[in-house]
Design a protein around this motif. Structure first.
Motif, PDB file in Angstrom:
ATOM      1  N   SER A 172       0.811  -1.224   0.000  1.00 53.91           N
ATOM      2  CA  SER A 172       0.000   0.000   0.000  1.00 53.91           C
ATOM      3  C   SER A 172       0.839   1.266   0.000  1.00 53.91           C
ATOM      4  N   LYS A 173       2.155   1.121   0.214  1.00 57.19           N
ATOM      5  CA  LYS A 173       3.028   2.294   0.327  1.00 57.19           C
ATOM      6  C   LYS A 173       4.032   2.405  -0.816  1.00 57.19           C
ATOM      7  N   ILE A 174       3.835   1.611  -1.873  1.00 55.66           N
ATOM      8  CA  ILE A 174       4.733   1.706  -3.031  1.00 55.66           C
ATOM      9  C   ILE A 174       4.634   3.097  -3.639  1.00 55.66           C
ATOM     10  N   LEU A 175       5.777   3.714  -3.909  1.00 52.30           N
ATOM     11  CA  LEU A 175       5.798   5.027  -4.579  1.00 52.30           C
ATOM     12  C   LEU A 175       5.845   4.803  -6.083  1.00 52.30           C
ATOM     13  N   ASP A 176       4.768   5.179  -6.764  1.00 58.26           N
ATOM     14  CA  ASP A 176       4.703   4.991  -8.217  1.00 58.26           C
ATOM     15  C   ASP A 176       4.447   6.293  -8.972  1.00 58.26           C
ATOM     16  N   GLY A 177       4.409   7.409  -8.260  1.00 61.85           N
ATOM     17  CA  GLY A 177       4.218   8.708  -8.904  1.00 61.85           C
ATOM     18  C   GLY A 177       2.795   9.045  -9.267  1.00 61.85           C
ATOM     19  N   LYS A 178       1.852   8.148  -9.010  1.00 58.38           N
ATOM     20  CA  LYS A 178       0.471   8.390  -9.439  1.00 58.38           C
ATOM     21  C   LYS A 178      -0.216   9.497  -8.652  1.00 58.38           C
ATOM     22  N   GLN A 179       0.323   9.823  -7.483  1.00 63.66           N
ATOM     23  CA  GLN A 179      -0.275  10.874  -6.655  1.00 63.66           C
ATOM     24  C   GLN A 179       0.274  12.267  -6.987  1.00 63.66           C
ATOM     25  N   ILE A 180       1.297  12.325  -7.813  1.00 62.41           N
ATOM     26  CA  ILE A 180       1.914  13.619  -8.145  1.00 62.41           C
ATOM     27  C   ILE A 180       0.941  14.457  -8.972  1.00 62.41           C
ATOM     28  N   ALA A 181       0.844  15.742  -8.615  1.00 59.36           N
ATOM     29  CA  ALA A 181      -0.096  16.630  -9.294  1.00 59.36           C
ATOM     30  C   ALA A 181       0.552  17.992  -9.530  1.00 59.36           C
ATOM     31  N   ALA A 182       0.001  18.739 -10.482  1.00 57.10           N
ATOM     32  CA  ALA A 182       0.486  20.095 -10.746  1.00 57.10           C
ATOM     33  C   ALA A 182       0.399  20.915  -9.468  1.00 57.10           C
ATOM     34  N   GLY A 183       1.436  21.699  -9.213  1.00 59.09           N
ATOM     35  CA  GLY A 183       1.503  22.505  -8.009  1.00 59.09           C
ATOM     36  C   GLY A 183       2.357  21.900  -6.919  1.00 59.09           C
ATOM     37  N   ASP A 184       2.663  20.605  -7.026  1.00 60.57           N
ATOM     38  CA  ASP A 184       3.523  19.972  -6.032  1.00 60.57           C
ATOM     39  C   ASP A 184       4.924  20.575  -6.074  1.00 60.57           C
ATOM     40  N   VAL A 185       5.603  20.493  -4.955  1.00 58.81           N
ATOM     41  CA  VAL A 185       6.938  21.086  -4.805  1.00 58.81           C
ATOM     42  C   VAL A 185       8.000  20.023  -5.072  1.00 58.81           C
ATOM     43  N   VAL A 186       9.071  20.447  -5.755  1.00 59.04           N
ATOM     44  CA  VAL A 186      10.215  19.573  -6.023  1.00 59.04           C
ATOM     45  C   VAL A 186      11.357  19.975  -5.086  1.00 59.04           C
ATOM     46  N   LEU A 187      11.746  19.042  -4.215  1.00 55.98           N
ATOM     47  CA  LEU A 187      12.870  19.247  -3.318  1.00 55.98           C
ATOM     48  C   LEU A 187      14.081  18.489  -3.851  1.00 55.98           C
ATOM     49  N   GLY A 188      15.252  19.075  -3.710  1.00 52.35           N
ATOM     50  CA  GLY A 188      16.483  18.425  -4.139  1.00 52.35           C
ATOM     51  C   GLY A 188      17.422  18.224  -2.968  1.00 52.35           C
ATOM     52  N   LEU A 189      17.995  17.033  -2.865  1.00 50.83           N
ATOM     53  CA  LEU A 189      18.997  16.744  -1.844  1.00 50.83           C
ATOM     54  C   LEU A 189      20.382  16.837  -2.473  1.00 50.83           C
ATOM     55  N   ALA A 190      21.266  17.546  -1.811  1.00 49.05           N
ATOM     56  CA  ALA A 190      22.601  17.769  -2.353  1.00 49.05           C
ATOM     57  C   ALA A 190      23.336  16.457  -2.576  1.00 49.05           C
ATOM     58  N   SER A 191      24.090  16.408  -3.656  1.00 52.19           N
ATOM     59  CA  SER A 191      24.960  15.260  -3.918  1.00 52.19           C
ATOM     60  C   SER A 191      26.297  15.474  -3.227  1.00 52.19           C
ATOM     61  N   SER A 192      27.105  14.432  -3.197  1.00 54.35           N
ATOM     62  CA  SER A 192      28.441  14.527  -2.611  1.00 54.35           C
ATOM     63  C   SER A 192      29.499  14.777  -3.680  1.00 54.35           C
ATOM     64  N   GLY A 193      29.061  14.927  -4.928  1.00 54.04           N
ATOM     65  CA  GLY A 193      29.998  15.122  -6.039  1.00 54.04           C
ATOM     66  C   GLY A 193      29.426  14.502  -7.291  1.00 54.04           C
ATOM     67  N   VAL A 194      30.303  13.979  -8.134  1.00 56.80           N
ATOM     68  CA  VAL A 194      29.864  13.407  -9.408  1.00 56.80           C
ATOM     69  C   VAL A 194      29.110  12.092  -9.196  1.00 56.80           C
ATOM     70  N   HIS A 195      29.283  11.475  -8.045  1.00 55.54           N
ATOM     71  CA  HIS A 195      28.707  10.155  -7.750  1.00 55.54           C
ATOM     72  C   HIS A 195      29.311   9.122  -8.695  1.00 55.54           C
ATOM     73  N   SER A 196      28.531   8.391  -9.469  1.00 58.50           N
ATOM     74  CA  SER A 196      29.135   7.340 -10.292  1.00 58.50           C
ATOM     75  C   SER A 196      28.583   7.346 -11.708  1.00 58.50           C
ATOM     76  N   ASN A 197      28.302   8.532 -12.218  1.00 61.01           N
ATOM     77  CA  ASN A 197      27.819   8.673 -13.594  1.00 61.01           C
ATOM     78  C   ASN A 197      28.524   9.839 -14.268  1.00 61.01           C
ATOM     79  N   LEU A 266       3.596  11.219 -14.560  1.00 65.58           N
ATOM     80  CA  LEU A 266       2.589  10.732 -15.495  1.00 65.58           C
ATOM     81  C   LEU A 266       2.523  11.644 -16.715  1.00 65.58           C
ATOM     82  N   ASP A 267       1.950  11.137 -17.806  1.00 67.44           N
ATOM     83  CA  ASP A 267       1.745  11.961 -18.991  1.00 67.44           C
ATOM     84  C   ASP A 267       0.925  13.195 -18.617  1.00 67.44           C
ATOM     85  N   GLY A 268       1.301  14.318 -19.199  1.00 64.70           N
ATOM     86  CA  GLY A 268       0.584  15.555 -18.926  1.00 64.70           C
ATOM     87  C   GLY A 268       1.183  16.376 -17.805  1.00 64.70           C
TER      88      GLY A 268
END
Length: 350
Positions: A172-197, A266-268
């Motif tokens: 019941s707690k799987i994150l699949d993005g279906k609850q995301i809606a316009a107006g939601d906030v995007v938070l970013g967590l700092a990286s430690s550097g280039v990582h592995s890509n 999701l699309d849109g």
């Protein structure tokens, strides 16, 4: 009784063929105490068996297993050249457990695959030591793996790595993005550097700079800044998930912000990121200047300073950020979710 003719060829052992069983045994002896430090509830056996046993924790009512596998990529070439092997073990764990995490899953256990032409026990132990450390920091058990010594397959001093993680999430707690809606906030967590890509481009930049490499970047010696291990977001994000409704998570790996955020939309829907809402480190500024690439290319090649993205409702954003900060994360509000028409970019930076 028959005797061996004096002209018969000398018997060939496995060691003569380039495989040292004794070295492999010595490595296992070095690994065992490292693996023991990662043990957690659910582990039913130790390293050394033909298969690793793990019991799904009983606290889950409808457990769903989530698996992920990855490698370290061409960052290994610098590890060989610079003799810096500890950090790539953490990278290996992080690339898989961070991926499992974005489904809302708690990583349970990890297995590794280490392949080389000739086994150097000290080097392999350093790599596996990093793997064990990454597992320990992520709360998952290192319960098995494979060390393959294959003469002729790899140049002297080189090896390859692959990892495999399994996590669990309540259905019941799987994150699949279906609850995301316009107006939601995007938070970013700092990286430690280039990582592995992006290390194929990193190595090109180092070659282009030649002898003009900076001595330090972001307060660290150049090589340490470049080789800083991928940040492990497991404990902090699990803490946030336990306290707040989070709608989506994206691990920013190959393809950067521009290619990874759309994977949870999701699309849109699209993400509109605010340029300058997070700082560019000296390391990424040096890479961009040396490569001579624009902001778009930076944001779809590297994480460019953001290693994990969370999407939350506006009224939850401050509380989620505070929880993550209390867990040691550096958190930025980097954008919002917006409606998107077909044919337009899924992520824009304005």
């Amino acid at each position: 009784m028959s005797s061996t003719p004096s002209s018969a060829p000398k018997p060939l052992t496995y060691k003569d063929a380039g495989v040292d069983i004794d070295a492999g045994d010595a490595l296992v002896d070095r690994i065992k105490p490292l693996a023991r430090k990662t043990l957690r509830e659910g582990v039913l056996g130790g390293i050394g068996g033909f298969g690793a046993l793990f019991e799904v924790p009983k606290k889950y009512q409808e457990p769903v297993l989530v698996s992920g596998t990855d490698g370290v990529g061409t960052k290994l070439k610098l590890a060989f050249e610079w003799n810096m092997h500890e950090s790539v073990g953490i990278d290996l764990v992080a690339m898989s457990v961070n991926d499992v995490l974005v489904q809302g899953a708690e990583p349970l256990f990890f297995l590794d695959y280490f392949a080389c032409g000739k086994l150097d026990v000290d080097t392999a132990a350093a790599v596996v030591g990093g793997i064990a450390r990454g597992c320990e920091l992520s709360g998952c058990a290192l319960i098995g793996g494979e060390t393959a010594e294959m003469p002729g397959m790899y140049p002297e001093g080189e090896y390859d790595l692959a990892g495999f993680a399994v996590g669990v999430v309540e259905k019941s707690k799987i994150l699949d993005g279906k609850q995301i809606a316009a107006g939601d906030v995007v938070l970013g967590l700092a990286s430690s550097g280039v990582h592995s890509n992006g290390f194929s481009l990193v190595r090109k930049c180092i070659d282009r700079a030649g002898s003009q490499l900076p001595a330090t970047l972001d307060g660290k010696p150049f090589r340490e800044a470049v080789m800083a291990p991928t940040r492990l977001y497991v404990r902090s994000v699990l803490a946030a998930l336990a306290q707040h409704p989070i709608k989506g998570l994206a691990h920013i790996t190959g393809g950067g912000l521009l290619e990874n955020i759309p994977r949870i939309l999701l699309d849109g829907l699209g993400a509109q990121l605010q340029a300058g809402s997070w700082p560019q480190s000296e390391l990424f500024a040096w890479l961009q200047a040396t490569a001579g690439i624009d902001d778009v290319e930076m944001n779809r090649t590297f994480n460019n300073g953001i290693g994990m993205v969370l999407v939350v409702a506006p009224e939850q954003a401050q509380a989620v950020a505070q929880t993550l900060q209390a867990q040691g994360e550096t958190v930025y509000t980097i954008g919002r979710i917006v409606p998107r028409d077909a044919g337009f970019a899924a992520v824009t930076v304005v």
